[in-house]
Design a protein around this motif. Structure first.
Motif, mmCIF file in Angstrom:
data_model
loop_
_atom_site.group_PDB
_atom_site.id
_atom_site.type_symbol
_atom_site.label_atom_id
_atom_site.label_comp_id
_atom_site.label_asym_id
_atom_site.label_seq_id
_atom_site.Cartn_x
_atom_site.Cartn_y
_atom_site.Cartn_z
ATOM 1 N N UNK A 1 0.859 -1.193 0.000
ATOM 2 C CA UNK A 1 0.000 0.000 0.000
ATOM 3 C C UNK A 1 0.886 1.230 0.000
ATOM 4 N N UNK A 2 0.448 2.278 -0.676
ATOM 5 C CA UNK A 2 1.273 3.489 -0.749
ATOM 6 C C UNK A 2 1.178 4.243 0.581
ATOM 7 N N UNK A 3 2.299 4.315 1.293
ATOM 8 C CA UNK A 3 2.221 4.842 2.656
ATOM 9 C C UNK A 3 1.906 6.335 2.715
ATOM 10 N N UNK A 4 2.175 7.052 1.611
ATOM 11 C CA UNK A 4 1.951 8.492 1.655
ATOM 12 C C UNK A 4 0.536 8.869 1.206
ATOM 13 N N UNK A 5 -0.320 7.869 1.011
ATOM 14 C CA UNK A 5 -1.701 8.178 0.606
ATOM 15 C C UNK A 5 -2.658 7.571 1.625
#
Lengths: 286, 387, 382, 271
Positions: free
Chosen positions: C101-105
């Protein structure tokens, strides 16, 4: 295939600026300096083309600068380490989470004002009106601190402490607190726990910090100049002196080449010893 | 009083962020954003604090808008420099240097960008020989009056019949000592080194460049301040290295050490001596009976100066007697210009630090040109420092 | 062997498998991670690759996704060859092992990511609507604004699923999706995945090393070993008719009695063990025939073994062997015995509760008789 | 342990306290405390040389930090996909440029540039048409920025590469799997992921360049940076002005830190 081709063009494009920099700012200057180191000083200073080993033969005239640098750098590194370690340990293990960030930032804040000015403040603190005056109140007279090796070590530790605290903090912070509890649980005394668990696990941080400080100390110029009163000469001071006072470019070049060789050799050896080769390099430098 | 203090703030944090968002989205002009947030005011304040940042295009005349000036630290009155900028629109960038060797090193390395610099008497002929400075067109310096200049100090400006420099001021190099610590102060360089290795061990400062430090050691041995004789220099080096463990410091920044009481004695220029003596009367400045230096500093224009017109205008401005008085008040060195001396308070002329008695002056020597480049002197001082 | 699936596709759209491998080989250096593999995955199936690590299952999956290109052979998605087509141009989506999962979103931005890459890009409201629907589908309503690291492992798993499903891919690829979850959660998610797959009707391709997981969820399982397919079939086929000792061992538990093939008789084999006893068993469907004189094993599932007292009187069996109980584990619905049979090694027996209740249990150290019926014994090659 | 830490913090802050205290000194000499006054702040702020050197330092530091962030990041991205002898060569160069002391960078750059200018400038002069003043290469902004960038670029490469190495490759695969083109994957996933490292590199580079004395000392040509100004003031009698400058710079950094913190918090709250 086209994908690969596109990829390699991209790689080349991305590397071009860096390559230019290395070529024009590192490789070519080093070549020029090596050439100069075989030349001669002209009558009025500067460089005259020649091929002679005289400059290298004259290196012993700066023997004291070599021995000073090679004593102060490792000892200074060691002092920074033993002073920084407990603080890093305290910050990473003991201190409450809420205060940790603040306390860490407080370690760097002094760095935001010029090193020159901070070092200059030490001239006052260690000078006659500073600590020696305080010592007179308790009956210790005639103690001189400024312009002594002691002052230089104080300056070194002061200047490089955060560089030592940070990597050690980082490696201790990653350390699983359960390990410490496990060790205590298994009957380890706090001291044994420290020696057998904490210390080995923080070695990467220690190695990084030591290397950073050591590298910078080998080229140090300001601290000995200011706190050593110009009496304690490092290679850095000898180099500056040769270029801005004696204007002896060839000898300065020879000294610079020698310093670079010493640096590369000692640092490579150090890395091989502490990090076991190539893979550790990136981590070790940062 | 019931109102929150926040009302008086130029802008609240929340408001700032709102405005910033609007600015980001482009619905607000930059002017509006700057105005509302107070950034405009900040920029204006900053701008006024940095006069050099704001190009004075209205005033910028034929002289251009900048000048690069290399001199010694604390050697000029900032008011003068500011006034010149206000009058002409020429912004001045000052570089400060600690020794003539350093200036020479910079000029030899080339590409300094300097327009005016301040060398000492003995270096001028070297610069001429090395083709590093240009001959001056005195018609462009109307404030320069050769007849008002003391030739003893002004002469080094002329090399091979051509004028390359104009006199700034002159001074002497002697000894400053703390009379509280050293009851019997030194009267010669021999005393200086004897005291260093005796009574005053650990409390002496010598300079970190060749001319004065080697010169002092040479004088102490009974040789000329300017000697380049290998044998004499070897003796001087021996004396210096012998005294090194007894030194407090090797530095040209000797005032703090003297003031803190750590140092009791130092090689000293008379202007600094004057400043120290004024603040701390126990600080005595003396010339050495066995020799020493007398010197004068000059304004020169380097060969490749990029702003020659501004350089002439600036030198001319600094030579205005009224300007020179202000300069004197700032640095405390005698100018060697009778027009200026006439404007100074009468007691200035009696000051012995400024104007030493003639018999003391007799033993002093002007620095010799060849000391600047002499390889042996260069290596002797370097070996001494790194010993 | 050479046929062109795209022509077939035109001929009858319905029969085109979603995924097809034709002679696919993938080499890394000198090592063939996938070695000459042919397979096809039917539309709407829940298909699993099963095998130990390094068997080539993940590489196969990555070739479908486009992260790896086959060295030889051809991969077809929906009848179209996808060799050389980069991942972003393939209409398949993957659920990664650690979810990636994209951690910055936040959660909603993660899920809407695929939609935002479309050209033309759907409107913001359209994306928001689809994200909400998908959140509902994975039972995470209202979690859209959470940061991904604030989510539990199971929730992250659902976000990863939602992020892939929102694009309605032809095939959903799952790379060991449950490996990071604890046992109980894994069980729940298995059921949930199965239900979800039936609801959305998308073909799922799962990679796992957990045979229980594969057996419980899949319609079709492909067992791989050292880059090759060993057997493909339904869970039941694999359990009942393993083609080799490897499969029998990997799918469920089994006891093996090794020996030499001494007699071959119409799909039935006699195998002489080291003790001199001759056991017989049937050959498996689809397995190559065994050769007389060759090595083979008789495989007997532990739950099909009977256990009785040393005199052997009270069990009904064609074959009986003697042994001594080495260990006993009570597992609730049945008891597991480890029995040391001299010359044959350790034999595992599962004895159901209802029988234990009647007969009583055997203590460790007791001498027992084990027995089985000939028709449940399989004769397998390696 | 706690006492020890307090002692270390005292050690770190006493000099800072002294600097700040003396900046309010009304006397002419830094170490002669004669009474409280803010006059030296006025003097420092109205001293055009202080301001010019401050601006010079800021320009150089900003340029060096920007350049090294861009080139360093580009190089780190390229090196990550590279193997073989070229990779070893670049690793070696990065290692050397980090290892050699600043003083050597300063000297070698000076020597090499001066030599190069001696060769190039006459050629330029020959090439230019008669009567037109030929351009002349010389030391200046470009040379300091280039010399600073040599070191700071390698710093950025090391930082960014470590970040890339620590980054989950699956994130990139996930992005391409979700239909993002390589370029979109780069700026939607890779860039945000490595951004903290780039930012850290930028700040470190800025700090290094802003505080560097020795390299600038050799190659700044006609430009005076703040450390050069401070150095030359210190050498011949320091005034409280220098302390005032130090205090201003410190206060300015603190304000920046607080502002950055505030902006970050504002952004997080919006999220």
């Amino acid at each position: 295939m086209t994908d690969n081709k596109k990829g390699s063009w991209l790689t080349v494009a991305l590397l071009t600026p860096t390559s230019m920099w290395f070529l024009f700012m590192l490789v070519m200057p080093m070549i020029v300096v090596v050439i100069f180191s075989f030349g001669e000083r002209s009558a009025v200073g500067g460089y005259v083309a020649s091929f002679t080993f005289d400059q290298y033969a004259n290196l012993p005239a700066r023997l004291k600068a070599f021995t000073n640098t090679l004593t102060f750098a490792p000892i200074g590194t060691f002092l920074s380490l033993i002073i920084a370690y407990p603080l890093a340990y305290y910050l990473a293990v003991k201190v409450d989470r809420r205060w940790r960030l603040l306390l860490l930032v407080l370690v760097i804040v002094p760095f935001w004002t010029s090193l020159l000015i901070r070092t200059y403040a030490w001239i006052f603190i260690l000078g006659g009106r500073g600590i020696p005056t305080l010592l007179e109140f308790i009956g210790l007279e005639g103690i001189r601190m400024i312009n002594t090796p002691f002052a230089v070590y104080v300056g070194i530790v002061y200047g490089y402490l955060p560089l030592m605290v940070f990597p050690i903090y980082v490696s201790l912070e990653k350390l699983d607190k359960n390990l410490l509890e496990a060790s205590n649980d298994l009957g380890g005394t706090p001291w044994r726990t420290f020696m057998q668990v904490t210390l080995p696990l923080s070695m990467p941080g220690v190695a990084t910090g030591c290397m950073l400080v050591f590298i910078l100390l080998m080229g140090e110029f300001l601290i000995p100049a200011f706190l050593g009163g110009g009496k304690i000469f490092f290679l850095g001071n000898a180099l500056v002196d040769l270029f801005v006072q004696s204007r002896n470019w060839p000898f300065g070049s020879a000294l610079a080449v020698t310093l670079v060789i010493i640096m590369v050799v000692t640092v490579s050896l150090y890395m091989r010893l502490t990090l076991g080769g190539k893979n550790g390099r990136d981590q070790s430098l940062m | 009083m019931s109102k929150s203090y926040k009302d008086n703030m130029p802008i609240t944090a929340k408001k700032f962020m709102e405005e910033f968002r609007r600015y980001e989205k482009g619905s607000v002009s930059r002017r509006h954003f700057m105005g509302v947030t107070g950034l405009g005011t900040a920029a204006a304040v900053l701008g006024s604090a940095m006069p050099s940042m704001m190009p004075k295009s209205a005033k910028a005349g034929s002289l251009g808008d900048r000048l690069i000036f290399s001199t010694w630290p604390n050697y000029h009155n900032p008011v003068n420099v500011e006034n010149f900028t206000n009058d002409t629109g020429v912004n001045i960038q000052i570089n400060a240097f600690g020794s003539n060797e350093e200036m020479l090193a910079k000029l030899q390395a080339g590409a300094t960008g300097w327009d005016v610099f301040v060398p000492t008497n003995y270096t001028i002929s070297n610069y001429v020989d090395l083709d590093l400075i240009q001959e001056l067109d005195l018609s462009r310096i109307p404030n320069h009056d050769p007849s008002s200049q003391n030739p003893m100090f002004a002469d080094p400006a002329t090399v091979n019949g051509k004028v390359y420099a104009v006199l700034k001021n002159w001074g002497t190099t002697g000894i400053v000592y703390n009379s509280k610590n050293l009851k019997n102060g030194p009267t010669s360089w021999k005393d200086f080194f004897d005291l260093t290795m005796g009574e005053g061990s650990g409390h002496t400062i010598v300079h970190d460049y060749q001319l004065t430090t080697i010169g002092a050691a040479l004088c102490a041995n009974g040789h000329s301040f300017n000697s380049v004789d290998a044998g004499e220099l070897e003796m001087a080096e021996k004396l210096l290295i012998e005294s090194k463990p007894h030194l407090f410091a090797i530095t040209s920044d000797y005032q703090p050490g003297m003031r803190s009481g750590d140092a009791w004695m130092s090689i000293c220029w008379n202007g600094d001596g004057l400043q120290l003596n004024k603040d701390l009367p126990e600080m005595k400045y003396t010339l050495a009976s066995d020799g020493g230096e007398i010197w004068s500093d000059f304004y020169c224009i380097p060969k490749d100066a990029p702003h020659v017109d501004a350089a002439y205008a600036f030198i001319n401005y600094l030579l205005d007697p009224k300007v020179q008085v202000l300069e004197f008040e700032s640095h405390g060195y005698a100018t060697g210009d009778t027009r200026v001396e006439a404007l100074l308070p009468a007691e200035t002329a009696d000051n012995e630090i400024l104007f030493p008695a003639a018999k003391l002056m007799n033993g002093l020597e002007f620095g010799a040109a060849n000391t600047l480049t002499d390889p042996i002197r260069a290596e002797v001082i370097a070996r001494f420092k790194s010993a | 062997m050479e046929h062109n699936p795209s022509q077939l596709a035109q001929a009858s759209k319905v029969d085109v498998p979603d995924i097809q491998f034709v002679g696919v080989t993938k080499r890394f250096g000198n090592v063939a991670a996938v070695d000459n593999v042919d397979l096809s995955v039917e539309s709407g199936a829940f298909f699993s690759f099963l095998g130990p690590s390094g068997c080539g299952k993940t590489t196969s999956l990555r070739m479908i996704a486009g992260f790896e290109q086959p060295t030889e052979g051809n991969v077809y998605i929906n009848g179209q060859s996808v060799v050389g087509i980069p991942p972003h141009k393939r209409h398949v989506n993957m659920v990664f092992q650690q979810y990636a999962l994209f951690p910055h979103m936040d959660v909603a931005d993660n899920i809407g990511y695929g939609l935002r890459q479309r050209a033309p890009r759907p409107s913001k409201s359209e994306i928001a609507k689809r994200v909400d629907e998908t959140l509902e589908l994975v039972r995470l309503e209202g979690y859209g604004n959470r940061r991904v690291w604030e989510m539990s492992g199971g929730q992250q798993q659902r976000v990863a699923l939602a992020r892939a499903l929102i694009n309605h891919p032809t095939v959903l690829l799952l790379d060991e999706p449950l490996a990071a979850l604890d046992r109980k959660l894994r069980r729940e998610m298995q059921i949930e995945l199965q239900t979800l797959q039936r609801d959305v009707g998308i073909t799922f391709v799962l990679v796992t090393h957990d045979q229980e997981e594969a057996l419980s969820m899949s319609d079709q399982i492909c067992i791989m070993n050292e880059g090759r397919i060993v057997q493909t079939g339904s869970p039941r086929d694999l359990y009942d008719d393993p083609v080799s000792r490897y499969v029998a061992d990997f799918v469920g538990k089994s006891n093996f009695f090794e020996g030499d093939v001494v007699d071959v008789n119409a799909g039935s084999y006699s195998i002489k063990s080291a003790t001199g006893q001759v056991f017989s068993g049937f050959g498996s469907k689809g397995a190559p025939a065994l050769v007389k004189g060759g090595k083979a094993s008789i495989a007997v599932r532990p739950e099909l073994l009977s256990i009785g007292s040393a005199d052997g009187g009270n069990i009904d069996a064609d074959v009986k062997i003697l042994g001594q109980i080495k260990n006993r584990i009570f597992l609730g619905e049945h008891t597991e015995y480890l029995v040391e049979c001299e010359g044959l090694g350790e034999v595992l027996v599962l004895s159901p509760k209802h029988i234990e209740n009647i007969r009583g249990t055997f203590e460790p150290g007791a001498s027992v008789t084990l027995g089985w019926m000939n028709d449940i014994a399989l004769a397998l090659g390696d | 342990m706690r006492l020890y830490s307090i002692a270390v913090y005292l050690f770190l802050y006493i000099p800072i306290g002294i600097i700040v205290l003396f900046s309010f000194n009304s006397g002419r000499h830094a170490s002669d405390f004669q009474g409280l006054s803010t006059m030296w702040y006025g003097k420092a702020l109205s001293n055009p040389f202080v301001m010019e050197s401050l601006v010079t330092s800021l320009i150089i530091a900003f340029a060096a930090a920007t350049l090294s962030s861009l080139t360093g990041t580009a190089a780190a991205l390229a090196l990550q996909r590279m193997r073989g002898p070229m990779r070893v060569l670049f690793d070696g160069l990065i290692y050397i440029s980090i290892t050699i002391p600043g003083i050597v960078i300063g000297i070698t750059t000076l020597v090499a540039l001066v030599t190069a200018f001696d060769i190039v400038n006459p050629i330029l002069a020959d090439m230019w048409p008669e009567g037109v003043k030929p351009p002349k290469l010389s030391l200046g902004y470009a040379s300091v920025i280039a010399a600073h960038t040599l070191f700071t670029m390698s710093l950025v490469i090391v930082l960014v590469r470590a970040r890339i190495a620590g980054m989950d490759r699956a994130l990139i695969e996930a992005s391409t799997d979700l239909y993002a083109t390589p370029w979109r994957t780069f700026y939607q996933i890779t860039l945000p992921q490595i951004f903290p490292a780039i930012m850290a590199g930028f700040l470190l580079s800025f700090t290094f360049s802003f505080d560097d004395f020795i390299i600038s000392f050799f190659v700044a040509g006609p430009n005076t940076t703040l450390p050069i100004y401070v150095f030359s003031s210190i050498r011949r009698g320091i005034t409280p002005e220098v302390n005032a400058i130090g205090t201003i710079v410190l206060a300015f950094s603190l304000i920046l830190l607080v502002t950055a913190q505030f902006l970050l918090r504002a952004r997080n709250e919006r999220k």
